[in-house]
Every structure is written in C-alpha cells, then in structure tokens.
Design an enzyme around this catalytic site. Structure first.
Site, PDB file in Angstrom:
ATOM      1  N   HIS A  48       0.845  -1.182   0.000  1.00 21.44           N
ATOM      2  CA  HIS A  48       0.000   0.000   0.000  1.00 21.44           C
ATOM      3  C   HIS A  48       0.891   1.246   0.000  1.00 21.44           C
ATOM      4  O   HIS A  48       2.101   1.150   0.185  1.00 21.44           O
ATOM      5  CB  HIS A  48      -0.937   0.016   1.221  1.00 21.44           C
TER       6      HIS A  48
HETATM    7  C1  T46 Z   1       2.830   0.630   6.936  1.00 16.45           C
HETATM    8  C2  T46 Z   1       3.575  -0.636   7.120  1.00 16.45           C
HETATM    9  C3  T46 Z   1       5.052  -0.421   7.172  1.00 16.45           C
HETATM   10  C4  T46 Z   1      -4.403  -0.755  13.451  1.00 16.45           C
HETATM   11  O1  T46 Z   1      -5.524  -0.971  13.949  1.00 16.45           O
HETATM   12  N1  T46 Z   1      -3.649   0.269  13.922  1.00 16.45           N
HETATM   13  C5  T46 Z   1      -2.410   0.557  13.433  1.00 16.45           C
HETATM   14  O2  T46 Z   1      -1.769   1.511  13.892  1.00 16.45           O
HETATM   15  C6  T46 Z   1      -1.894  -0.254  12.365  1.00 16.45           C
HETATM   16  C7  T46 Z   1      -0.528   0.035  11.768  1.00 16.45           C
HETATM   17  C8  T46 Z   1      -2.664  -1.298  11.897  1.00 16.45           C
HETATM   18  N2  T46 Z   1      -3.889  -1.541  12.438  1.00 16.45           N
HETATM   19  C9  T46 Z   1      -4.693  -2.662  11.953  1.00 16.45           C
HETATM   20  C10 T46 Z   1      -5.168  -2.517  10.520  1.00 16.45           C
HETATM   21  C11 T46 Z   1      -5.227  -3.943  10.025  1.00 16.45           C
HETATM   22  O3  T46 Z   1      -6.480  -4.505  10.368  1.00 16.45           O
HETATM   23  O4  T46 Z   1      -3.857  -3.829  11.947  1.00 16.45           O
HETATM   24  C12 T46 Z   1      -4.144  -4.660  10.844  1.00 16.45           C
HETATM   25  C13 T46 Z   1      -2.886  -4.949  10.039  1.00 16.45           C
HETATM   26  O5  T46 Z   1      -2.423  -3.744   9.412  1.00 16.45           O
HETATM   27  P1  T46 Z   1      -1.768  -3.737   7.963  1.00 16.45           P
HETATM   28  O6  T46 Z   1      -2.317  -4.823   7.139  1.00 16.45           O
HETATM   29  O7  T46 Z   1      -1.885  -2.338   7.422  1.00 16.45           O
HETATM   30  O8  T46 Z   1      -0.226  -4.057   8.329  1.00 16.45           O
HETATM   31  P2  T46 Z   1       1.031  -3.926   7.372  1.00 16.45           P
HETATM   32  O9  T46 Z   1       2.148  -4.538   8.115  1.00 16.45           O
HETATM   33  O10 T46 Z   1       0.749  -4.418   6.008  1.00 16.45           O
HETATM   34  O11 T46 Z   1       1.304  -2.332   7.258  1.00 16.45           O
HETATM   35  C14 T46 Z   1       1.768  -1.616   8.371  1.00 16.45           C
HETATM   36  C15 T46 Z   1       1.072  -0.262   8.485  1.00 16.45           C
HETATM   37  O12 T46 Z   1      -0.346  -0.449   8.476  1.00 16.45           O
HETATM   38  C16 T46 Z   1       1.413   0.673   7.363  1.00 16.45           C
HETATM   39  O13 T46 Z   1       1.024   1.990   7.696  1.00 16.45           O
HETATM   40  O14 T46 Z   1       3.318   1.562   6.304  1.00 16.45           O
HETATM   41  O15 T46 Z   1       3.166  -1.397   8.265  1.00 16.45           O
END
Ligand code: T46
Length: 132
Positions: A48
């Site tokens: 993303h």
């Molecule tokens: C990024 C990369 C480096 C939350 O509720 N609060 C939070 O602060 C974050 C970061 C995530 N979440 C929830 C949203 C999703 O349901 O946790 C779940 C997993 O998040 P996501 O799929 O976005 O995780 P990554 O590792 O793909 O991405 C993360 C960050 O979201 C993003 O901002 O830049 O790490």
C-alpha cells in the site's frame, strides 16, 4: 525518492545498549502513534501507499527488506538489519516488506493516528493518484 536512511545514536555501557527517539529531533514530525511488527512469518506485508502519513521505521531485531516505489521512476530495496539505522518514509510511496528473519521486530513511529482512509491499497489506484 521520498525516503532516507538516518543514523540512530546508540548509548552503550557494560549493561547493554539503549537508543532514544525524540519527536521533532530524531523524527522530522511530531509522533502521534507508535506500532510494532513482531512474531512475523514469511508472509510479505505492506502493499500500500499512504497519502499523508510520514513514518520512521527501525528494525530493532533481525532483518527485513523494504521495497519503496514512487510510481514514477524509482524503486529502491532497503535492507534493515540494525537498530542503528532508521528508514524515514515520506508520503506517496508504495511500500512492501519481504524476507523477514524469524526473529524480526520492527518499531514504527508515525506522524498520524491510524486512519484507513489514508491508505491506497491498489497499485493501479496508486499510479492514478500519483498522476493526479
Ligand atoms: C505501513 C507498514 C510499514 C491498526 O488498527 N492500527 C495501526 O496503527 C496499524 C498500523 C494497523 N492496524 C490494523 C489494521 C489492520 O487490520 O492492523 C491490521 C494490520 O495492518 P496492515 O495490514 O496495514 O499491516 P502492514 O504490516 O501491512 O502495514 C503496516 C502499516 O499499516 C502501514 O502503515 O506503512 O506497516
């Protein structure tokens, strides 16, 4: 490329090591959120871009490869494997995280509270957003 590597000063003594991150000094933004990625397996993450969010990412244990893509002409692969190095990621970059070591722990300092509307999760939408 809207990213840069920053050095994190380590304070070492005979008890171990410590580093500190101070908002506005070690991060070029006020910190509104800190999150941590750990217990990671081989599944890549990210895929993303963010419209507004700035982040400072530190791999405090193990290693990871981060792909950053500005959607125009630059694609960088950055390997993070030390708490002495931080990756500052500005908005408008597609990011992917690959090849986590089994012991990998990633600490991230973010400029905004969590906001799902700030995410662009489709690469084609990202390219359109960049052109606009
Ligand atoms: C990024 C990369 C480096 C939350 O509720 N609060 C939070 O602060 C974050 C970061 C995530 N979440 C929830 C949203 C999703 O349901 O946790 C779940 C997993 O998040 P996501 O799929 O976005 O995780 P990554 O590792 O793909 O991405 C993360 C960050 O979201 C993003 O901002 O830049 O790490």
């Amino acid at each position: 490329m809207n990213s840069e590597i920053r050095n994190i000063k380590q304070i070492k003594d005979d008890r171990g090591r410590l580093f500190a991150i101070e908002a506005g000094k070690d991060t070029p933004f006020e910190i509104k959120r800190v999150y941590c990625l750990f217990d990671l397996n081989s599944s890549p993450r990210g895929f993303h871009a963010h419209k507004k969010l700035k982040q400072l990412m530190i791999c405090i244990k193990g290693s990871v490869e981060v792909i950053l893509d500005d959607g125009i002409n630059a694609k960088n692969i950055v390997r993070l494997d030390s708490p002495e190095t931080a990756l500052f990621i500005k908005p408008g970059l597609w990011r992917e995280m690959h090849n986590f070591s089994t012991d990998c722990i990633i600490l991230v300092f973010a400029s905004e509270h969590y906001d799902d509307d700030d995410y662009i999760r489709s690469y084609s939408d990202f390219l359109i957003w960049k052109k606009g």
